[in-house]
Structures are given as structure tokens and as C-alpha cells.
Design a protein around this motif. Structure first.
Motif, short mmCIF file in Angstrom:
data_model
loop_
_atom_site.label_atom_id
_atom_site.label_comp_id
_atom_site.label_asym_id
_atom_site.label_seq_id
_atom_site.Cartn_x
_atom_site.Cartn_y
_atom_site.Cartn_z
N ARG A 4 0.81 -1.22 0.00
CA ARG A 4 0.00 0.00 0.00
C ARG A 4 0.85 1.28 0.00
O ARG A 4 0.32 2.37 -0.18
N ASN A 5 2.13 1.14 0.21
CA ASN A 5 3.01 2.31 0.19
C ASN A 5 3.74 2.48 -1.14
O ASN A 5 4.49 3.44 -1.32
N LYS A 6 3.51 1.55 -2.04
CA LYS A 6 4.19 1.62 -3.33
C LYS A 6 3.62 2.76 -4.17
O LYS A 6 2.44 3.09 -4.08
N THR A 7 4.46 3.35 -5.01
CA THR A 7 4.03 4.43 -5.89
C THR A 7 3.48 3.84 -7.19
O THR A 7 4.15 3.82 -8.22
N TYR A 8 2.25 3.36 -7.11
CA TYR A 8 1.60 2.84 -8.33
C TYR A 8 1.25 4.00 -9.25
O TYR A 8 0.97 5.11 -8.81
N LYS A 9 1.27 3.70 -10.54
CA LYS A 9 0.88 4.70 -11.54
C LYS A 9 -0.40 4.24 -12.21
O LYS A 9 -0.47 3.13 -12.75
N ILE A 10 -1.42 5.11 -12.17
CA ILE A 10 -2.76 4.72 -12.61
C ILE A 10 -3.30 5.75 -13.58
O ILE A 10 -3.30 6.96 -13.28
N ILE A 11 -3.76 5.30 -14.73
CA ILE A 11 -4.40 6.17 -15.71
C ILE A 11 -5.90 5.87 -15.71
O ILE A 11 -6.32 4.72 -15.74
N LEU A 12 -6.70 6.94 -15.69
CA LEU A 12 -8.15 6.81 -15.83
C LEU A 12 -8.57 7.61 -17.06
O LEU A 12 -8.14 8.75 -17.24
N ASP A 97 5.51 7.42 -21.68
CA ASP A 97 6.08 8.38 -20.72
C ASP A 97 5.63 8.09 -19.28
O ASP A 97 6.44 8.18 -18.34
N PHE A 98 4.35 7.74 -19.10
CA PHE A 98 3.81 7.59 -17.75
C PHE A 98 4.04 6.19 -17.17
O PHE A 98 4.16 6.03 -15.96
N LYS A 99 4.10 5.19 -18.05
CA LYS A 99 4.33 3.79 -17.65
C LYS A 99 3.34 3.32 -16.57
O LYS A 99 3.72 2.98 -15.44
N PRO A 100 2.03 3.29 -16.90
CA PRO A 100 1.03 2.93 -15.89
C PRO A 100 1.09 1.47 -15.48
O PRO A 100 1.46 0.59 -16.27
N ASP A 101 0.72 1.21 -14.23
CA ASP A 101 0.58 -0.16 -13.74
C ASP A 101 -0.79 -0.73 -14.08
O ASP A 101 -0.96 -1.94 -14.17
N VAL A 102 -1.77 0.15 -14.22
CA VAL A 102 -3.12 -0.25 -14.59
C VAL A 102 -3.81 0.91 -15.28
O VAL A 102 -3.49 2.08 -15.01
#
Length: 371
Positions: A4-12, A97-102
Motif C-alpha cells: 500500500r506504500n508503493k508508488t503505483y501509476k494509474i491512468i483513468l 512516458d507515464f508507464k502505468p501499472d493499470v
């Protein structure tokens, strides 16, 4: 275990109307509460309302040069292939550029190019379909998406059954506590506590036919000793604001505090967009739906009919307003029993944990991407 402390990258991605924007914001807010270090990026369509509403909610947004295909042939359709190619190219750059995780899509033409690129690169993706009849964008994306969160039964006609999770639609958190806001609402809108309050909603931009109806029935409404909160929409405020000069009818371009407006209402007249329907189920007040006929596959009528079939609302088609409105309104306004029954029945259909359940599914995708 998920970190829960990881810096996930999320695009909506989604937009065009409030019905696509507000679910995305609700999902982002819930994700942010679970993953405080996460980074978020919204992708919408240039010159549409998401370019204002998303930054107001505190999130960064990038706009694509994209529009939908008009159902009738117009010169605008000639530019569509160029807009699509431009949006696909820009989506590739955003993903790189953003490299989203989800990636999460909430519908509307803006989500098409972004999710197409994301799924082609194997990035975990989730679609949130609000309507009882999906739009073309989500139907095309469903083949490659990992999960599809829906609000209605029977969508296996359009989507792979093994990907469907029925969650309901995300709604604003403050709607869960409107009963506590009724006194505040009376003060905020300067209402007479002895009169019934009619809330009229036509969506964020407004609804021409509903506005014409309220203009025509102006005197009729006043003779029934009610007060009206009328959201006429940005496109129509200049024309209809003159009708707000009486004590008992107030005209608003847009209502920012919808929780207060819902709290004040005794009866609601509304379009039947998917998010409006989901909100009204939670609100639990008697509703007269006037679905827009100018939408793909007449999905607003289908949304409303699904509620009416449960004896939980009244529906009047636009073509029947001249004949039916006064009769159906009188039948409702003079019957506290009918008002109570409709409110009770629509409340039973509420899916109050939709946002949390959708984010639970996003978590599973993030967990999968960790491995």
C-alpha cells in the motif's frame, strides 16, 4: 500481498459527460485513500467538460483530439479518421512516458484510443460500464480488457461473461448521508418548509425538452403549491434564468452541491443517464424519468424502464409529455402513499458499495502486475 506504500501509476480515461467523468473521479479518490503514494493521470477529450472538472477534483488531465462518430452523416465525420490516428499516436506517447501499472476506462470516446494502446501493450485494464446498453467504445474494448464492471444484469449479451463483475456505478460519497442535510438544504436554497420541493435535472449541460416542459408548465406547477429547484444547464441558462424571479421557482445553471439539492427534494424530475439513475436509487426519493431519445441505442429509456419494472419510478417519454405530464404529476403530488412507495422501492435497488468493489478489482489487477 499488495504494497500500500508503493508508488503505483494509474491512468483513468473517459469523459464527454458528467456520467463518464464523476465515476472516474470517485474511483480515483478511493484508490488514493488506499494507496496514498499513487500517481494519477486522467486522459479525456480536448474541449470537453472533463478538462475543467478533473483539475477541480485535484487531478492532472491530458486531452486527446477525438470526437465520436455522428450517427447521421455530417462533415464532422470526415475528420474522424485523422482524429483517431492523432489520438492513438498521443496515447502511445502517454503510455510510454507515464508507464502505468493499470488503466481504467469509464466510457465515452476519449477512452477508446488510450485503452486500445494500453491493452495492446499488455497493461492490465478495467472497463467500468455504466449503462444497461453499452456504448460502441466499450463493446470494442471488451475483447482485450481484463475486467468489466457493470451496473445491470444481462450484459453477457455484449461482453465476455467470464470478465463481468456486477458492482453498480460509483457515486458521490456525500449522497450516502443526505438525510442529515435536509435542514441545511432548506437554508441553502431558501425554501419554504411547508411546501413540497420539486427538483428538476437535465444533466450537466441541460436538457432542451425538459426545460421547454418546465417553461410550458410554469403556471401549472405554481397552482399546485410547490416550489421548484430547476437546474436548466449551461447551454440554456441565458434563456431560462428570467423564470427564477418568483419566490417559488429558482433557476440554476449548475448545482455544485447535489447532496443538498437531493436532500431538499420531495419529488425529482430527471433524465435517465446511468449515473443519475444510480444516484437516484441511493437518494431514495420518488422520481419521474424523462429519458433522452437522442442517445445511442435509446439506452436512457432502457435504464429508466429497468427501474419502472421494479415499481420504483415513473417514466414519461418525450413524445408523451403533452398528454401525460400533468396527469402523472397530479397523481403523484396528491398521493403521499405513492410517493412513499416509489421512494422505498427505488432505495432497494441502490448499490452503495460500488466504488469500493470496483477498486477491489483494480487491486487484484495491481497485485497481478506485481508478480
Amino acid at each position: 500481498m499488495i504494497d500500500r506504500n508503493k508508488t503505483y501509476k494509474i491512468i483513468l480515461s473517459g469523459g464527454g459527460t458528467g456520467g463518464h467523468i464523476y465515476p472516474a473521479v470517485a474511483i480515483a479518490n478511493e484508490l488514493k485513500s488506499r494507496f496514498p503514494n499513487a500517481k494519477f493521470l486522467f486522459v479525456g477529450a480536448k474541449d470537453r467538460m472533463e478538462m475543467d472538472k478533473v483539475p477541480q477534483a485535484g487531478y492532472e488531465i491530458i486531452g486527446l483530439w477525438i470526437t465520436g462518430i455522428q450517427r447521421e452523416f455530417t462533415l464532422k465525420n470526415l475528420s474522424f479518421p485523422f482524429k483517431l490516428m492523432s489520438s492513438l499516436w498521443k496515447s502511445r506517447k502517454i503510455i510510454k512516458d507515464f508507464k502505468p501499472d493499470v488503466v481504467i476506462g469509464t466510457g465515452g470516446f476519449a477512452s477508446g484510443p488510450l485503452l486500445q494502446v494500453a491493452t495492446s501493450k499488455g497493461i492490465p485494464s478495467l472497463i467500468q460500464e455504466q449503462n444497461s446498453y453499452p456504448g460502441i467504445t466499450n463493446k470494442l474494448l471488451a475483447k482485450k480488457a481484463d475486467k468489466i464492471c457493470v451496473a445491470y444484469d444481462g450484459l453477457e449479451r455484449f461482453f465476455p461473461e467470464d470478465k463481468i463483475i456486477k458492482t453498480g456505478n460509483p457515486v458521490r460519497e456525500d449522497l450516502l448521508h443526505i438525510a442529515e442535510k435536509r435542514e441545511e438544504a432548506f437554508t441553502k436554497f431558501s425554501l419554504d418548509r411547508e411546501k413540497k420541493t420539486i427538483l428538476v435535472l437535465g444533466g450537466s449541460l441541460g436538457a432542451r425538452r425538459i426545460n421547454q416542459l418546465i417553461e410550458k408548465e410554469y403556471d401549472f406547477l405554481l397552482t399546485h403549491s410547490v416550489q421548484v429547484i430547476w437546474q436548466c444547464g449551461k447551454l440554456y441558462y441565458g434563456k431560462y434564468k428570467i423564470y427564477g424571479n418568483t419566490k417559488y421557482i429558482q433557476v440554476h445553471e449548475f448545482i455544485n452541491d447535489m447532496a443538498c439539492a437531493y436532500a431538499a427534494a420531495d419529488i425529482i424530475i430527471s433524465r435517465a443517464g446511468a449515473i443519475s439513475v444510480s444516484e437516484l436509487c441511493i437518494v431514495g426519493k420518488p422520481v419521474i424519468f424523462i429519458p433522452s431519445p437522442n442517445v445511442a441505442e435509446d439506452h436512457q429509456a432502457k435504464n429508466a424502464q429497468a427501474i419502472v419494472d421494479e415499481k420504483a419510478a415513473i417514466i414519461i417519454k418525450e413524445n408523451d409529455l403533452e398528454v401525460d405530464f400533468q396527469n402523472k404529476f397530479i397523481q403523484l403530488i396528491v398521493s403521499p402513499e405513492k410517493q412513499q412507495q416509489l421512494g422505498k422501492n427505488i432505495k432497494k435497488l441502490a448499490m452503495v458499495n460500488a466504488t469500493k468493489q470496483i477498486v477491489d478489482e483494480v487491486e487484484l489487477l495491481l497485485n497481478k502486475s506485481n508478480k
